[in-house]
Write a protein that holds these residues in place. Structure first.
Motif, mmCIF file in Angstrom:
data_model
loop_
_atom_site.group_PDB
_atom_site.id
_atom_site.type_symbol
_atom_site.label_atom_id
_atom_site.label_comp_id
_atom_site.label_asym_id
_atom_site.label_seq_id
_atom_site.Cartn_x
_atom_site.Cartn_y
_atom_site.Cartn_z
ATOM 1 N N PRO A 321 0.809 -1.224 0.000
ATOM 2 C CA PRO A 321 0.000 0.000 0.000
ATOM 3 C C PRO A 321 0.840 1.271 0.000
ATOM 4 O O PRO A 321 0.425 2.292 -0.546
ATOM 5 N N GLU A 322 2.022 1.214 0.618
ATOM 6 C CA GLU A 322 2.885 2.394 0.679
ATOM 7 C C GLU A 322 3.304 2.840 -0.726
ATOM 8 O O GLU A 322 3.405 4.047 -1.006
ATOM 9 N N SER A 350 -12.369 10.400 -3.550
ATOM 10 C CA SER A 350 -13.222 9.435 -2.858
ATOM 11 C C SER A 350 -13.463 8.282 -3.816
ATOM 12 O O SER A 350 -13.138 8.356 -5.006
ATOM 13 N N PHE A 351 -14.067 7.208 -3.303
ATOM 14 C CA PHE A 351 -14.220 5.985 -4.081
ATOM 15 C C PHE A 351 -15.642 5.764 -4.574
ATOM 16 O O PHE A 351 -15.914 4.769 -5.236
ATOM 17 N N VAL A 352 -16.559 6.673 -4.251
ATOM 18 C CA VAL A 352 -17.925 6.605 -4.772
ATOM 19 C C VAL A 352 -18.288 7.967 -5.341
ATOM 20 O O VAL A 352 -17.718 8.991 -4.956
ATOM 21 N N SER A 353 -19.238 7.976 -6.245
ATOM 22 C CA SER A 353 -19.603 9.195 -6.965
ATOM 23 C C SER A 353 -20.459 10.131 -6.118
ATOM 24 O O SER A 353 -21.244 9.691 -5.276
ATOM 25 N N THR A 363 -12.410 11.154 0.959
ATOM 26 C CA THR A 363 -12.313 10.024 1.885
ATOM 27 C C THR A 363 -10.943 9.350 1.850
ATOM 28 O O THR A 363 -10.597 8.636 2.788
ATOM 29 N N CYS A 364 -10.159 9.566 0.817
ATOM 30 C CA CYS A 364 -8.836 8.919 0.805
ATOM 31 C C CYS A 364 -7.762 9.810 1.412
ATOM 32 O O CYS A 364 -6.581 9.427 1.467
ATOM 33 N N GLY A 365 -8.138 10.993 1.895
ATOM 34 C CA GLY A 365 -7.256 11.789 2.726
ATOM 35 C C GLY A 365 -5.928 12.148 2.096
ATOM 36 O O GLY A 365 -5.845 12.506 0.921
ATOM 37 N N LEU A 503 -10.692 1.123 2.092
ATOM 38 C CA LEU A 503 -10.078 1.343 0.784
ATOM 39 C C LEU A 503 -9.054 2.466 0.847
ATOM 40 O O LEU A 503 -7.995 2.394 0.209
ATOM 41 N N ALA A 504 -9.355 3.498 1.616
ATOM 42 C CA ALA A 504 -8.416 4.612 1.746
ATOM 43 C C ALA A 504 -7.104 4.168 2.365
ATOM 44 O O ALA A 504 -6.039 4.704 2.047
ATOM 45 N N ASN A 505 -7.169 3.187 3.225
ATOM 46 C CA ASN A 505 -5.961 2.676 3.872
ATOM 47 C C ASN A 505 -5.190 1.724 2.955
ATOM 48 O O ASN A 505 -3.959 1.732 2.931
ATOM 49 N N ASP A 506 -5.918 0.908 2.182
ATOM 50 C CA ASP A 506 -5.276 -0.100 1.329
ATOM 51 C C ASP A 506 -4.924 0.435 -0.057
ATOM 52 O O ASP A 506 -3.995 -0.052 -0.695
#
Length: 545
Positions: A321-322, A350-353, A363-365, A503-506
């Protein structure tokens, strides 16, 4: 998709008009009276498949939208409304009763019955048939028994046949009624039924029970407003003509030619010269001139697309992931939208519309914030590869933004980066399905039905129908499953949002852009509309005399 749908083209939206809406309309287009005896032409890419349960991309879905009628469609608030279904009801979100409208027939004259749906869904769910949208039947009781098993638990070996070949959750009540029992409650099941995997099939589709007849896909028989004219001319065209016995809303044209192009720029030239009637996606390189070239025949409407770059997580180069987060931080999304897309798209973090309930911004920061200094340090520390390839379909108008992305990665990570074009979207999908080395690869998603779950389950669940990158996280799978079984939409959204945080973490993919329909049409058509699913409305379009 979709999935419903994987999208072949580079969606080019107007950010200001993003929002919840069922469809967008063009103006009246060309002047003159309607000509119901004329045919119209619409650009598509080469579909990967046309069997409904195996069609998970937008080109195939556009064709199927003319050949079939869904059980439900969606209103202006994205709520499901009955179409071929007379009613879809449940008192507990587990046992659903579907009653069909009388009078619908397939193009060969067969009556559409409960068996037409039961047989098609059983075929789609049965694992040995290898249907790309089989995942959509997972919620129906008995699905697990239709899947191949690993008897000794040691990996890739599969049992030769599953335990069963029909879903126990499907029961015929009478010719026009059947029930669907889910393995767990699902509040959005009625909304799911608008997806093309849930289309029916005639008896003529099968050479024997559960076996599709050779050649059926090239001359498919549906129950929609149009029927096939001849056969699928691969890499050239698919022609359909009006089905006079159609029980629903009649189309206003005699037929449609779905014209298959390898390059969007060629299609753009044809629509300008009135040699092509509808171009669903304007090429990015023509954005600066489109208003001059087409005037008010260039139109925008809301859509649900999500553009991203995926990592083959099974490849050691991208297994950390890194590494994946560092690559994401090295991409300046806003700059590419400004320089390539002329400020006509919205950066995705983000991962959704934004068109679905439960959407949250950013959301993925930090992983989605442009930070080249940290990106390079993290990439070096994680041992990222010295060369990166980004594969994409050459028939989808992606070269400019892929090249711009590679240039940023070269500069900000100190790597060698190159874009690799596959001739067609189907070619790219075939390669990633087989795990052929393609490096990172571009994908796009158009929702199958309005729900966060439709962005999360198919794309990232371990057995998701469009999880081409080998991503698997049991905690994510569990949260999506819990959300699907939640008693209320509000409770479901909480679970889905927790899954999105994983998902944001992975970081199995890099969110890049949210899309919008940007389409153009010739002087020979009017009343051109496109919906949230990137589909041209084939019953509204008219030819001009």
């Amino acid at each position: 998709m979709q999935v419903r749908r994987l999208a072949a083209w580079a969606a080019v939206p107007l950010v200001a008009t993003l929002g919840l809406a069922a469809c967008g309309s063009g103006d009246d287009g060309g002047s003159g009276d309607s000509n119901p005896n004329a045919t119209v032409s619409i650009q598509i890419g080469e579909p990967q498949h046309l069997i409904p349960t195996n069609t998970t991309e937008t080109a195939g879905n556009q064709v199927l939208a003319g050949l079939f009628t869904p059980l439900v469609t969606y209103d202006a608030q994205n709520k499901p409304v009955e179409e071929q279904a007379e009613s879809v009801t449940s008192t507990d979100n587990t046992l659903w009763t579907i009653k069909l409208k009388d009078g619908y027939t397939f193009h060969n004259g067969e009556k559409v019955t409960a068996d037409s749906y039961i047989n098609a869904w059983n075929y789609g769910a049965y694992a040995p048939n290898g249907q790309g949208a089989a995942y959509f039947f997972e919620k129906i009781a008995g699905y697990d028994d239709l899947q191949s098993t690993d008897p000794d638990g040691d990996g890739p070996q599969k049992a030769p046949t599953p335990k069963a070949n029909t879903l126990t959750g499907l029961k015929k009540v009478d010719d026009l009624t059947f029930t669907v029992t889910l393995s767990a409650p699902y509040t959005d099941f009625k909304a799911m039924l608008g997806y093309n995997a849930f289309y029916p099939l005639p008896n003529a589709a099968f050479s024997s029970p559960g076996v599709i007849k050779d050649g059926f896909e090239d001359a498919i028989i549906g129950d929609g407003p149009f029927k096939m004219k001849g056969t699928w001319q691969h890499d050239a065209k698919i022609e359909v003509e009006k089905y006079d016995a159609f029980a629903g809303e009649k189309p206003k044209v005699a037929g449609v030619e779905f014209r298959i192009y390898q390059q969007l720029t060629a299609a753009y030239a044809d629509v300008i010269s009135d040699n092509l009637d509808v171009l669903p996606t304007i090429p990015t390189e023509n954005l600066t001139s489109v208003t001059t070239d087409l005037g008010d025949r260039f139109q925008q409407s809301p859509m649900s697309s999500f553009q991203f770059v995926a990592f083959p997580t099974f490849d050691p180069n991208f297994s950390k992931p890194e590494v994946r987060k560092a690559i994401s931080m090295a991409i300046d999304r806003d700059e590419i939208i400004k320089s390539v897309f002329k400020d006509s798209q919205q950066s995705a973090r983000s991962f959704v519309s934004p068109v679905v309930a439960g959407y949250r911004d950013n959301t993925c920061g930090a992983a989605c914030e442009f930070n080249p200094t940290k990106a390079k340090a993290d990439y070096t520390a994680a041992g990222g590869p010295s060369k990166i390839e980004i594969s994409y379909n050459g028939d989808g108008g992606h070269k400019d933004w892929v090249d711009a992305t590679c240039n940023q990665l070269k500069t900000n990570l100190g790597v060698d980066c190159v874009g690799v074009a596959e001739p067609k979207f189907a070619d790219l999908l075939d390669k990633v399905e087989k795990k052929t080395p393609v490096g990172m690869f571009r994908l796009g998603w158009v929702m199958d039905y309005p729900s966060m779950e439709d962005y999360l389950g198919p794309l990232y669940s371990t057995n998701g129908s469009s999880n081409y990158y080998g991503y698997s996280n049991p905690q994510f799978d569990a949260l999506v499953k819990e959300g699907s079984a939640a008693a209320t939409p509000e409770e479901a959204i909480k679970k889905y949002q927790a899954a999105e945080d994983i998902l944001a973490n992975d970081m199995p993919v890099i969110p890049l852009r949210f899309g919008q329909n940007n389409f153009g049409y010739s002087n020979k058509v009017k009343n051109v509309e496109m919906d949230l699913f990137q589909v041209v409305n084939l019953t509204k379009i008219e030819a001009v005399s």
